[in-house]
Design an enzyme around this catalytic site. Sequence first.
Site, PDB file in Angstrom:
ATOM      1  N   ARG A 102       0.817  -1.214   0.000  1.00 13.01           N
ATOM      2  CA  ARG A 102       0.000   0.000   0.000  1.00 13.01           C
ATOM      3  C   ARG A 102       0.848   1.261   0.000  1.00 13.01           C
ATOM      4  NH1 ARG A 102      -3.343   1.723  -2.649  1.00 13.01           N
ATOM      5  NH2 ARG A 102      -4.199  -0.391  -2.512  1.00 13.01           N
ATOM      6  N   LYS A 137       3.075  24.340  -1.732  1.00 11.57           N
ATOM      7  CA  LYS A 137       1.684  23.876  -1.659  1.00 11.57           C
ATOM      8  C   LYS A 137       1.657  22.361  -1.886  1.00 11.57           C
ATOM      9  CE  LYS A 137      -0.045  28.356  -3.209  1.00 11.57           C
ATOM     10  NZ  LYS A 137      -0.728  29.120  -4.265  1.00 11.57           N
ATOM     11  N   LYS A 169       7.053  37.772   0.925  1.00 13.20           N
ATOM     12  CA  LYS A 169       5.783  37.884   0.224  1.00 13.20           C
ATOM     13  C   LYS A 169       4.983  39.074   0.746  1.00 13.20           C
ATOM     14  CE  LYS A 169       3.627  34.108  -0.883  1.00 13.20           C
ATOM     15  NZ  LYS A 169       3.720  34.217  -2.357  1.00 13.20           N
ATOM     16  N   GLU A 202       8.508  39.413  -3.458  1.00 13.47           N
ATOM     17  CA  GLU A 202       7.296  39.453  -4.265  1.00 13.47           C
ATOM     18  C   GLU A 202       6.920  40.895  -4.582  1.00 13.47           C
ATOM     19  OE1 GLU A 202       2.758  38.930  -3.099  1.00 13.47           O
ATOM     20  OE2 GLU A 202       3.757  36.984  -3.175  1.00 13.47           O
ATOM     21  N   ASP A 224       3.928  38.733  -9.252  1.00 12.41           N
ATOM     22  CA  ASP A 224       2.758  37.982  -8.818  1.00 12.41           C
ATOM     23  C   ASP A 224       1.452  38.574  -9.346  1.00 12.41           C
ATOM     24  OD1 ASP A 224       1.703  35.813  -7.207  1.00 12.41           O
ATOM     25  OD2 ASP A 224       0.881  37.382  -5.917  1.00 12.41           O
TER      26      ASP A 224
END
Length: 285
Positions: A102, A137, A169, A202, A224
């Site tokens: 698995r 992410k 950021k 950013e 961005d």
Amino acid sequence: MISQAQFQKEIDLIITNAVREDVGDGDHSSLSCIPSAAKGKAKLLVKDKGVIAGVEFAKQVFAYVDENMTVETLIEDGSSVNYGDIVFYVEGASQSILKAERLVLNAMQRMSAIATKTKTFVDLLEGTGTKILDTRKTTPGIRALEKWAVKIGGGENHRFALYDMIMLKDNHIDFAGGITKAINKTKTYLKETNRDLKIIVEARSLKEIEEILESDGIYRILIDNFNYEDTRNAVELIGDKCLTESSGGINEKTVRKYAECGVDFISSGALTHSVYNMDLSLKAV
């Protein structure tokens, strides 16, 4: 990115924790009905189409579960596969094969999906000179696997985590009181803590890019959520002062157009957070 040695430690942790999670005090389904001395052989069968990934990881899992298991590899990581292909055969104690099954399938199905999606972006960028990057992410606990899959698919890894690169950021900038203050504080921090980390900043507008360029030592500017025209203007404004990266909802339909604006990199969280697992099976033979 982190060193190869650090990366391997992450892989080792993933295997150790995954086996602990899945096996606990024993695979009682196998222990109850399969003799410990029984030997078996199984094949990794592809029931889908795409780029296979996780073969080398599977070998590490098998070795961790039982060092006496052997693997015959027919198709290597990064290869295109089709329905009915056999990727490898594994042979050894039947209980050991079932114990590892698995974890191997869960990992390879997800890694192959990520590699397949990454390869789609890489193909769309062919000839532009722009490289596709992953992001943070990722699925908690298995980031190393997902970033490994991106590399297998032909993409590039962004920073691994919060500790191996500085990335200022919008929230960092706002909390610090502005771009220049954030950059200056960062440089002071790096000097005081004797850290050698690259700095990415950013930008939300061309005006912010102009302010960033007033500071030296910036590795890359993250452009961005810009449209195509503003991205082209940003690239021209930045010139060769530092590297450029576009991000923000860029998908298969728009990635080529952003690349044609001249950016060095395009980052996409979708490489790891928006994929459907490849259908694979481990079948006894």
